[in-house]
Design a protein around this motif. Structure first.
Motif, mmCIF file in Angstrom:
data_model
loop_
_atom_site.group_PDB
_atom_site.id
_atom_site.type_symbol
_atom_site.label_atom_id
_atom_site.label_comp_id
_atom_site.label_asym_id
_atom_site.label_seq_id
_atom_site.Cartn_x
_atom_site.Cartn_y
_atom_site.Cartn_z
ATOM 1 N N SER A 408 -32.913 34.195 2.778
ATOM 2 C CA SER A 408 -32.327 35.506 2.490
ATOM 3 C C SER A 408 -30.902 35.634 3.020
ATOM 4 N N TYR A 409 -30.599 34.916 4.107
ATOM 5 C CA TYR A 409 -29.256 34.981 4.691
ATOM 6 C C TYR A 409 -28.209 34.285 3.831
ATOM 7 N N PHE A 410 -28.642 33.536 2.838
ATOM 8 C CA PHE A 410 -27.708 32.752 2.035
ATOM 9 C C PHE A 410 -27.648 33.224 0.582
ATOM 10 N N ILE A 411 -28.180 34.424 0.344
ATOM 11 C CA ILE A 411 -28.151 35.004 -1.000
ATOM 12 C C ILE A 411 -26.870 35.806 -1.188
ATOM 13 N N GLY A 412 -26.243 35.653 -2.325
ATOM 14 C CA GLY A 412 -25.036 36.422 -2.646
ATOM 15 C C GLY A 412 -24.601 36.134 -4.063
ATOM 16 N N SER A 413 -23.919 37.101 -4.666
ATOM 17 C CA SER A 413 -23.476 36.924 -6.056
ATOM 18 C C SER A 413 -22.246 36.028 -6.158
ATOM 19 N N ASN A 414 -21.527 35.858 -5.028
ATOM 20 C CA ASN A 414 -20.362 34.975 -5.014
ATOM 21 C C ASN A 414 -20.184 34.402 -3.612
ATOM 22 N N ASP A 415 -19.282 33.436 -3.484
ATOM 23 C CA ASP A 415 -19.094 32.747 -2.200
ATOM 24 C C ASP A 415 -18.630 33.702 -1.105
ATOM 25 N N GLU A 416 -17.777 34.664 -1.444
ATOM 26 C CA GLU A 416 -17.246 35.579 -0.439
ATOM 27 C C GLU A 416 -18.351 36.475 0.130
ATOM 28 N N LYS A 419 -20.331 34.408 2.529
ATOM 29 C CA LYS A 419 -19.598 34.217 3.790
ATOM 30 C C LYS A 419 -19.684 35.458 4.671
ATOM 31 N N ASN A 420 -19.653 36.628 4.052
ATOM 32 C CA ASN A 420 -19.793 37.861 4.835
ATOM 33 C C ASN A 420 -21.181 37.970 5.456
ATOM 34 N N ARG A 421 -22.181 37.472 4.752
ATOM 35 C CA ARG A 421 -23.531 37.484 5.324
ATOM 36 C C ARG A 421 -23.615 36.516 6.511
ATOM 37 N N LEU A 422 -22.912 35.392 6.403
ATOM 38 C CA LEU A 422 -22.857 34.469 7.533
ATOM 39 C C LEU A 422 -22.184 35.140 8.729
ATOM 40 N N ARG A 423 -21.102 35.844 8.447
ATOM 41 C CA ARG A 423 -20.275 36.433 9.504
ATOM 42 C C ARG A 423 -20.980 37.608 10.189
ATOM 43 N N TYR A 424 -21.594 38.487 9.390
ATOM 44 C CA TYR A 424 -22.089 39.750 9.946
ATOM 45 C C TYR A 424 -23.613 39.806 10.114
ATOM 46 N N GLU A 425 -24.338 38.830 9.584
ATOM 47 C CA GLU A 425 -25.793 38.831 9.715
ATOM 48 C C GLU A 425 -26.324 37.583 10.417
ATOM 49 N N LEU A 426 -25.939 36.411 9.901
ATOM 50 C CA LEU A 426 -26.503 35.177 10.444
ATOM 51 C C LEU A 426 -25.908 34.807 11.803
ATOM 52 N N MET A 427 -24.588 34.890 11.932
ATOM 53 C CA MET A 427 -23.975 34.494 13.199
ATOM 54 C C MET A 427 -24.443 35.371 14.371
ATOM 55 N N PRO A 428 -24.561 36.690 14.214
ATOM 56 C CA PRO A 428 -25.119 37.493 15.324
ATOM 57 C C PRO A 428 -26.532 37.064 15.705
ATOM 58 N N LEU A 429 -27.360 36.674 14.712
ATOM 59 C CA LEU A 429 -28.714 36.208 15.006
ATOM 60 C C LEU A 429 -28.674 34.918 15.819
ATOM 61 N N ILE A 430 -27.857 33.955 15.380
ATOM 62 C CA ILE A 430 -27.748 32.679 16.086
ATOM 63 C C ILE A 430 -27.181 32.895 17.488
ATOM 64 N N LYS A 431 -26.217 33.786 17.608
ATOM 65 C CA LYS A 431 -25.647 34.093 18.917
ATOM 66 C C LYS A 431 -26.714 34.648 19.849
ATOM 67 N N GLU A 432 -27.575 35.500 19.321
ATOM 68 C CA GLU A 432 -28.658 36.069 20.119
ATOM 69 C C GLU A 432 -29.620 34.969 20.570
ATOM 70 N N TYR A 433 -29.900 34.025 19.681
ATOM 71 C CA TYR A 433 -30.743 32.884 20.070
ATOM 72 C C TYR A 433 -30.143 32.170 21.273
ATOM 73 N N LEU A 434 -28.865 31.824 21.159
ATOM 74 C CA LEU A 434 -28.210 31.040 22.209
ATOM 75 C C LEU A 434 -28.145 31.811 23.521
ATOM 76 N N HIS A 453 -17.183 27.169 7.793
ATOM 77 C CA HIS A 453 -17.370 28.010 6.614
ATOM 78 C C HIS A 453 -16.736 29.400 6.722
ATOM 79 N N ILE A 454 -16.600 29.941 7.932
ATOM 80 C CA ILE A 454 -15.974 31.270 8.041
ATOM 81 C C ILE A 454 -14.831 31.272 9.057
ATOM 82 N N ASN A 455 -14.474 30.086 9.539
ATOM 83 C CA ASN A 455 -13.333 29.935 10.464
ATOM 84 C C ASN A 455 -13.489 30.789 11.718
#
Length: 460
Positions: A408-416, A419-434, A453-455
């Protein structure tokens, strides 16, 4: 095929995967080849295979190798094994500790009638491998064998397994030094790797029919609620609720609610959604209907407190007609209606949630929903999903593997949008894990993933 012919074919395939030996002037040596098969008998301990570069060409050796033991009773059989030299670990102990090494070779074990074994810990060479098969002279090596499978050199499909193991060994030894070889290695591994069939819905429906009460558990984004909703489409009546920290017995089962009328407090009975579902399913006109109650985020509430005495009724084989009666408000039940089924969903990533006790666990069937790529993923989203899945496969402990983010974290109608899902959804989750000490061994590859992927770095 003769044994010598198969040995030559294995060696040739290894060369195609990038293996280079000492006598080859064209490039630097990256492996040691051994062939001790001049005499094959019960006492000869014959084998051939690939030893780590830098080891001697004879006598004892150390570290992880890919070796083949011929069957002295049946020349068409080979025991193919990832093994540690009898001198133990010198350079490969850290490699043996990586969960991904065991997982990757385990997924190359065929599911059919092949004889195979796999050690629980690749770093442990104090215990003998669990392997018993006539014709293999390997007694003195059993404690050093990590994982193995018996293959037939006259079976064409078994060569896919052999080539897959060779390709994976080429990866861990870095033989795949250019793009052409990397592609060949990847194709061989993919061809040999056991394909997981996604029949989750069918399996959950089967368990639901047998056990009546099922909890679908899994990491964020794997589609737990979505799967439950798809299964619900096959029911005649659906009830839905979502638990939270403040959910009580009065909310879910039965309670009394105060109401102000003409400056007077009146107490009205309140039927919770469970009682609603039970009464609906019990009605004579509804007894032929299949009724489903979905409890989303079932572990967010204190289940023992929320269920109260109704806990007794959640017994798959206890239906109407049991000996004991439970009173709920003005209604009495000896068991759950036979046409009422329950699906709960549970997030395995949030360690702060209420723990489900053993008595409650016994009353539900538990289905772990593994992360799988969705058909709706774009090529870019699928590539990102595969990269993240590979990081978890390589570095996650057995318990941490349950935290792998779903598609679900990698679903999107376009690449941008992705990338926003990576930035605002997935990365906070991974950060919480760490921050909670989870996936610490994978911090660098995870950080590299987001920077590529998101610099952005996980921790600025």
């Amino acid at each position: 095929m003769e044994l010598n012919e198969s040995i030559d074919q294995i060696k040739k395939q290894a060369e195609e995967f990038g293996m280079r030996l000492k006598d080859e002037a064209r490039s630097k040596q990256n492996a040691v080849w051994r062939n001790n098969t001049k005499e094959i008998s019960e006492y000869s301990h014959s084998y051939f295979g690939f030893i780590r570069e830098g080891e001697a060409s004879s006598q004892s050796y150390s570290d992880i190798s890919l070796v083949f033991f011929p069957n002295y009773e049946n020349p068409s059989q080979l025991l193919m094994s990832l093994a540690v030299g009898t001198e133990g670990f010198k350079n490969d102990y850290e490699l043996a500790l990586q969960p991904g090494l065991r997982r990757s070779f385990f997924k190359l074990l065929p599911l059919d009638n092949h004889i195979s074994f796999c050690k629980r810990l690749f770093s442990d060479i104090s215990n003998r491998a669990d392997f018993v098969q006539d014709g293999f002279s390997i007694d003195k090596y059993l404690q050093y064998l990590l994982i193995g499978v018996v293959v037939n050199i006259n079976d064409k499909s078994d060569w896919d397994i052999i080539n897959g193991w060779l390709a994976r060994y080429a990866q861990i030894r870095g033989w795949d030094s250019n793009k052409k070889i990397k592609n060949a290695v990847s194709k061989a591994i993919d061809k040999a790797r056991v394909k997981e069939i996604n029949n989750n819905e069918i399996e959950i429906e089967r368990i639901l029919t047998e056990r009546k009460y099922v909890v679908i558990e899994g990491a964020p984004g794997v589609g737990k609620t979505h799967t439950a909703s798809k299964i619900a489409n096959k029911f005649d009546k659906i009830f839905f609720t979502q638990f939270h920290a403040c959910t009580t017995y009065g909310d879910f089962v039965y309670g009394i609610l105060p109401r102000l009328k003409s400056n007077e407090v009146i107490y009205d009975p309140h039927e919770g959604i469970l009682l609603e579902a039970m009464k609906y399913a019990s009605k004579e006109e509804n007894k032929n209907k299949k009724v489903l109650l979905i409890i989303d985020e079932i572990n967010r509430a204190n289940l023992a407190s929320v269920l109260g005495e109704v806990f007794y009724l959640f017994e798959p084989k206890r239906e109407i007609g049991a000996n004991y009666e439970i009173r709920i408000g003005n209604d009495s039940f000896k068991g759950m209606p036979s046409n009422l089924f329950v699906i709960g969903t549970m997030n395995t990533a949030d360690r702060s949630l209420a723990v489900v006790d053993y008595a409650l666990r016994r009353r539900f069937a538990w289905f772990y929903l593994k992360p799988v790529p969705f058909e709706s993923l774009t090529d870019y989203g699928r590539n990102l999903y595969d990269r993240m899945a590979q990081i978890f496969e390589n570095y996650a402990s057995d318990s941490e593997l349950n935290l792998q983010p779903g598609a679900s974290y990698f679903i999107g109608s376009n690449d941008e949008e992705i990338k926003n899902r990576l930035r605002y959804e997935l990365m906070p989750l991974i950060k919480e894990y760490l921050l909670n000490g989870l996936m610490s061994h994978a911090e660098q590859p995870l950080d590299d993933f987001f920077f590529e992927h998101i610099n952005q770095r996980i921790f600025n």
